[in-house]
Design a protein around this motif. Sequence first.
Motif, PDB file in Angstrom:
ATOM      1  N   GLN A  69     -20.293 -10.974   8.689  1.00  0.00           N
ATOM      2  CA  GLN A  69     -19.884 -10.070   7.607  1.00  0.00           C
ATOM      3  C   GLN A  69     -19.598  -8.665   8.133  1.00  0.00           C
ATOM      4  O   GLN A  69     -18.678  -7.992   7.656  1.00  0.00           O
ATOM      5  N   ILE A  85     -16.147  -8.205   9.323  1.00  0.00           N
ATOM      6  CA  ILE A  85     -15.136  -8.129   8.266  1.00  0.00           C
ATOM      7  C   ILE A  85     -15.112  -6.739   7.630  1.00  0.00           C
ATOM      8  O   ILE A  85     -14.049  -6.173   7.387  1.00  0.00           O
ATOM      9  N   HIS A  86     -16.287  -6.209   7.358  1.00  0.00           N
ATOM     10  CA  HIS A  86     -16.417  -4.953   6.617  1.00  0.00           C
ATOM     11  C   HIS A  86     -16.904  -3.838   7.528  1.00  0.00           C
ATOM     12  O   HIS A  86     -17.594  -4.080   8.506  1.00  0.00           O
ATOM     13  N   LYS A 125     -14.218  -9.339  -2.023  1.00  0.00           N
ATOM     14  CA  LYS A 125     -13.036 -10.192  -1.952  1.00  0.00           C
ATOM     15  C   LYS A 125     -12.052  -9.781  -0.854  1.00  0.00           C
ATOM     16  O   LYS A 125     -11.098 -10.492  -0.572  1.00  0.00           O
ATOM     17  N   GLU A 126     -12.278  -8.618  -0.250  1.00  0.00           N
ATOM     18  CA  GLU A 126     -11.400  -8.128   0.818  1.00  0.00           C
ATOM     19  C   GLU A 126     -12.224  -7.208   1.710  1.00  0.00           C
ATOM     20  O   GLU A 126     -13.303  -6.758   1.299  1.00  0.00           O
ATOM     21  N   PRO A 127     -11.750  -6.924   2.924  1.00  0.00           N
ATOM     22  CA  PRO A 127     -12.486  -5.998   3.785  1.00  0.00           C
ATOM     23  C   PRO A 127     -12.655  -4.643   3.101  1.00  0.00           C
ATOM     24  O   PRO A 127     -11.714  -4.103   2.514  1.00  0.00           O
ATOM     25  N   CYS A 128     -13.869  -4.105   3.141  1.00  0.00           N
ATOM     26  CA  CYS A 128     -14.192  -2.858   2.462  1.00  0.00           C
ATOM     27  C   CYS A 128     -14.975  -1.928   3.379  1.00  0.00           C
ATOM     28  O   CYS A 128     -15.604  -2.361   4.349  1.00  0.00           O
ATOM     29  N   MET A 146      -8.848   0.976   2.689  1.00  0.00           N
ATOM     30  CA  MET A 146      -9.996   0.141   2.347  1.00  0.00           C
ATOM     31  C   MET A 146     -10.702   0.700   1.112  1.00  0.00           C
ATOM     32  O   MET A 146     -10.888   1.908   0.996  1.00  0.00           O
ATOM     33  N   LYS A 147     -11.107  -0.197   0.242  1.00  0.00           N
ATOM     34  CA  LYS A 147     -11.905   0.212  -0.909  1.00  0.00           C
ATOM     35  C   LYS A 147     -13.279   0.649  -0.414  1.00  0.00           C
ATOM     36  O   LYS A 147     -13.823   0.057   0.521  1.00  0.00           O
TER      37      LYS A 147
END
Length: 145
Positions: free
Chosen positions: A110, A113-114, A59-62, A1-2
């Motif tokens: 949210q 997701i993250h 834009k993606e899970p972080c 993950m970023k």
Amino acid sequence: MKEINIYTDGACSGNPGPGGWGAVLVYKENEKQLSGSDKNTTNNRMEMTAVIEALKALKEPCKVTLTTDSKYVCDAINKGWVYSWKKNNWKKSDKKPALNVDLWEEMLKQLDIHEVEFVWVKGHNGHKYNEICDKLAVEEYQKYL
């Protein structure tokens, strides 16, 4: 993950009144500023909107470290209040209805997701990104004055 650092703030002229929110997303050497406003809102709604909009911009899970000066947001998440409110059909421990349910539901989506760690910072205390977010938020609500 970023790994992303997000800084958020909300502001209101009157409570309720015209409000604005600001966010700064920092990934490595890159910074992105986001902001928005509402003609008639509250400070807490703007604080929450800043968090939601910043997370939605990913834009993606972080893995996120989210820094805010909102005790309302930090405590509701970190102390688990929002999860109790939801479990109790959006009623607080005093049996009164929780406020801002629409935004809490969006924020919880949210958070599914993250991976987010909420960090509280004292507002108006010289924190570089908190000051930037506050400036963005104030500029937004001033559009209505």
